[in-house]
Scaffold this motif. Structure first.
Motif, PDB file in Angstrom:
ATOM      1  N   LEU A 258       0.822  -1.209   0.000  1.00 29.17           N
ATOM      2  CA  LEU A 258       0.000   0.000   0.000  1.00 29.17           C
ATOM      3  C   LEU A 258       0.859   1.263   0.000  1.00 29.17           C
ATOM      4  O   LEU A 258       0.587   2.215  -0.744  1.00 29.17           O
ATOM      5  CB  LEU A 258      -0.920  -0.011   1.226  1.00 29.17           C
ATOM      6  N   LYS A 259       1.904   1.260   0.825  1.00 27.56           N
ATOM      7  CA  LYS A 259       2.753   2.446   0.923  1.00 27.56           C
ATOM      8  C   LYS A 259       3.537   2.666  -0.371  1.00 27.56           C
ATOM      9  O   LYS A 259       3.713   3.821  -0.820  1.00 27.56           O
ATOM     10  CB  LYS A 259       3.728   2.303   2.099  1.00 27.56           C
ATOM     11  N   THR A 260       3.982   1.593  -0.987  1.00 27.86           N
ATOM     12  CA  THR A 260       4.688   1.708  -2.263  1.00 27.86           C
ATOM     13  C   THR A 260       3.789   2.335  -3.321  1.00 27.86           C
ATOM     14  O   THR A 260       4.216   3.212  -4.085  1.00 27.86           O
ATOM     15  CB  THR A 260       5.171   0.325  -2.740  1.00 27.86           C
ATOM     16  N   ALA A 261       2.538   1.903  -3.337  1.00 25.18           N
ATOM     17  CA  ALA A 261       1.581   2.486  -4.290  1.00 25.18           C
ATOM     18  C   ALA A 261       1.356   3.971  -4.000  1.00 25.18           C
ATOM     19  O   ALA A 261       1.271   4.786  -4.922  1.00 25.18           O
ATOM     20  CB  ALA A 261       0.262   1.720  -4.219  1.00 25.18           C
ATOM     21  N   MET A 262       1.297   4.319  -2.719  1.00 21.80           N
ATOM     22  CA  MET A 262       1.100   5.723  -2.357  1.00 21.80           C
ATOM     23  C   MET A 262       2.282   6.578  -2.823  1.00 21.80           C
ATOM     24  O   MET A 262       2.101   7.664  -3.379  1.00 21.80           O
ATOM     25  CB  MET A 262       0.936   5.853  -0.841  1.00 21.80           C
ATOM     26  N   TYR A 285      -5.610   0.698   8.512  1.00 25.62           N
ATOM     27  CA  TYR A 285      -4.477   0.732   7.586  1.00 25.62           C
ATOM     28  C   TYR A 285      -4.138   2.175   7.188  1.00 25.62           C
ATOM     29  O   TYR A 285      -2.957   2.539   7.089  1.00 25.62           O
ATOM     30  CB  TYR A 285      -4.788  -0.093   6.337  1.00 25.62           C
ATOM     31  N   GLU A 286      -5.155   2.976   6.987  1.00 16.60           N
ATOM     32  CA  GLU A 286      -4.916   4.369   6.605  1.00 16.60           C
ATOM     33  C   GLU A 286      -4.175   5.111   7.709  1.00 16.60           C
ATOM     34  O   GLU A 286      -3.290   5.941   7.434  1.00 16.60           O
ATOM     35  CB  GLU A 286      -6.248   5.042   6.288  1.00 16.60           C
ATOM     36  N   LEU A 292       3.650   5.927   9.204  1.00 15.67           N
ATOM     37  CA  LEU A 292       4.856   5.159   8.905  1.00 15.67           C
ATOM     38  C   LEU A 292       5.352   5.474   7.498  1.00 15.67           C
ATOM     39  O   LEU A 292       4.569   5.515   6.538  1.00 15.67           O
ATOM     40  CB  LEU A 292       4.588   3.656   9.025  1.00 15.67           C
ATOM     41  N   SER A 293       6.655   5.685   7.371  1.00 14.59           N
ATOM     42  CA  SER A 293       7.249   5.931   6.058  1.00 14.59           C
ATOM     43  C   SER A 293       7.610   4.606   5.405  1.00 14.59           C
ATOM     44  O   SER A 293       7.651   3.556   6.063  1.00 14.59           O
ATOM     45  CB  SER A 293       8.504   6.788   6.206  1.00 14.59           C
ATOM     46  N   LEU A 294       7.882   4.661   4.110  1.00 15.88           N
ATOM     47  CA  LEU A 294       8.281   3.451   3.390  1.00 15.88           C
ATOM     48  C   LEU A 294       9.584   2.868   3.958  1.00 15.88           C
ATOM     49  O   LEU A 294       9.656   1.641   4.187  1.00 15.88           O
ATOM     50  CB  LEU A 294       8.415   3.748   1.897  1.00 15.88           C
TER      51      LEU A 294
END
Length: 342
Positions: A258-262, A285-286, A292-294
């Motif tokens: 999810l974070k990678t997509a963001m 999750y949001e 949290l950072s990648l």
């Protein structure tokens, strides 16, 4: 008709044709059953027949009891236990057929484990639901648990300080039977006087029960005190560390995608479905993604790999390192991160 356990008392006069008590909490099921049997006794149901769908069960036995005349009373109760909540083709047909033969002198009580969506959508269940009352007896969580506990405290006329109430809730979360026993004992020990947390702590030990899915929600929600409590209880109950690590790794793997997509400014919509994250859990999750950072998520995954290597290569269950990993779901903890990957 769906009726929650605390509402059941309002749906017992007159009694419906059948009541379905399904859920994962033994105390709620037994409490609902006791209310039903008492209401049935008051309404003239004096004979009770118990059946269980075991390996040798014959569904014709249920039909025979349904059609038989009572030798002892005009009104009868048939209790049927479905250990898997799966009556099969024969049972489904039988239950559906019996509901087409209403009999005010018969009361059918079904008991079994928590139902999945496929079961509540089945024809046999919908038929029973339409003919009677479905009481989902699942262990309450969060605010539902606090409402249940407050109800038991009020029913037993207890006077607890706010900190004593919180302590009682913490000690018995997920264990309604133990909580009910504790409340009843307090009613005897402290009748007509206020109880403090200090006094309460002298009476009881921690008997809360948790599972790894509750741990996952607490991690995503950054509830650090609750995380520490759940971890301690899981360890005390003998839960295997690989099971706990699996749950933590699963959440980290989802957060990574999810974070990678963001970061790449891609839509998250396809991922919610792919990762089987339903609307109810999206806010958790949001919240985690916003704090949290990648690089932090990647560091946590590296730490989980260290834990896995310790397990596979040396058979070591490092609960201290696991606790460290869980603390890192709080972004502020990363500033004190010690490199333990070597």
């Amino acid at each position: 008709m769906r009726v929650y356990p605390e509402q059941l008392g309002r749906h017992l006069t007159p009694l419906a044709q059948c009541y379905c008590l399904f859920g994962d909490d033994a105390w709620l099921i037994e409490n609902a059953r006791s209310q039903l049997l008492e209401a049935a006794r008051q309404q003239g149901f004096e004979e009770r027949i118990s059946l269980e769908q075991d390996s040798g069960f014959n569904w014709n036995d249920l039909q025979n009891e349904w059609q038989a005349l009572s030798l002892f009373a005009s009104r009868r109760i048939i209790e049927l236990t479905l250990p898997q909540a799966k009556p099969g083709a024969d049972g489904s047909a039988m239950l559906t057929g019996l509901m087409a033969q209403p009999n005010p002198d018969l009361l059918l009580i079904l008991r079994g484990p928590k139902l999945a969506a496929e079961q509540t959508n089945s024809k046999w269940f919908k038929t029973l639901d339409n003919a009677g009352v479905y009481v989902p007896c699942n262990t309450p969580e969060g605010q539902q648990y606090f409402r249940w506990l407050d109800g038991r405290i009020t029913a037993n006329r207890l006077m607890l300080d706010s900190d004593a109430r919180q302590l009682l809730a913490t000690l018995y979360e997920g264990n309604l039977l133990a909580a009910e026993q504790a409340v009843q004992l307090l009613a005897l020990l402290a009748a007509n006087r206020r109880v403090s947390a200090e006094e309460l702590s002298q009476y009881f030990d921690d008997q809360s029960r948790f599972n790894v899915f509750q741990l996952s929600d607490a991690l995503l929600g950054n509830q650090q005190q609750r995380v520490a409590h759940i971890l301690a209880q899981l360890k005390a109950e003998g839960t295997a560390l690989p099971i706990v690590l699996w749950a933590v790794f699963r959440e980290l793997a989802s957060l990574l995608q999810l974070k990678t997509a963001m970061v790449q400014r891609e839509s998250l919509a396809p991922l919610w479905s792919k990762l089987r994250i339903w609307d109810k859990r999206k806010p958790l999750y949001e919240a985690a993604l916003s704090r949290l950072s990648l690089p932090q998520i990647e560091a946590m995954l590296a730490l989980s790999s260290t834990l896995e290597l310790k397990l596979k290569q040396g058979g070591e269950e490092d609960w201290t390192l696991l606790t460290h990993l869980c603390l890192l779901f709080d972004a502020s903890a990363h500033s004190a991160l010690v490199d333990t990957r070597g």
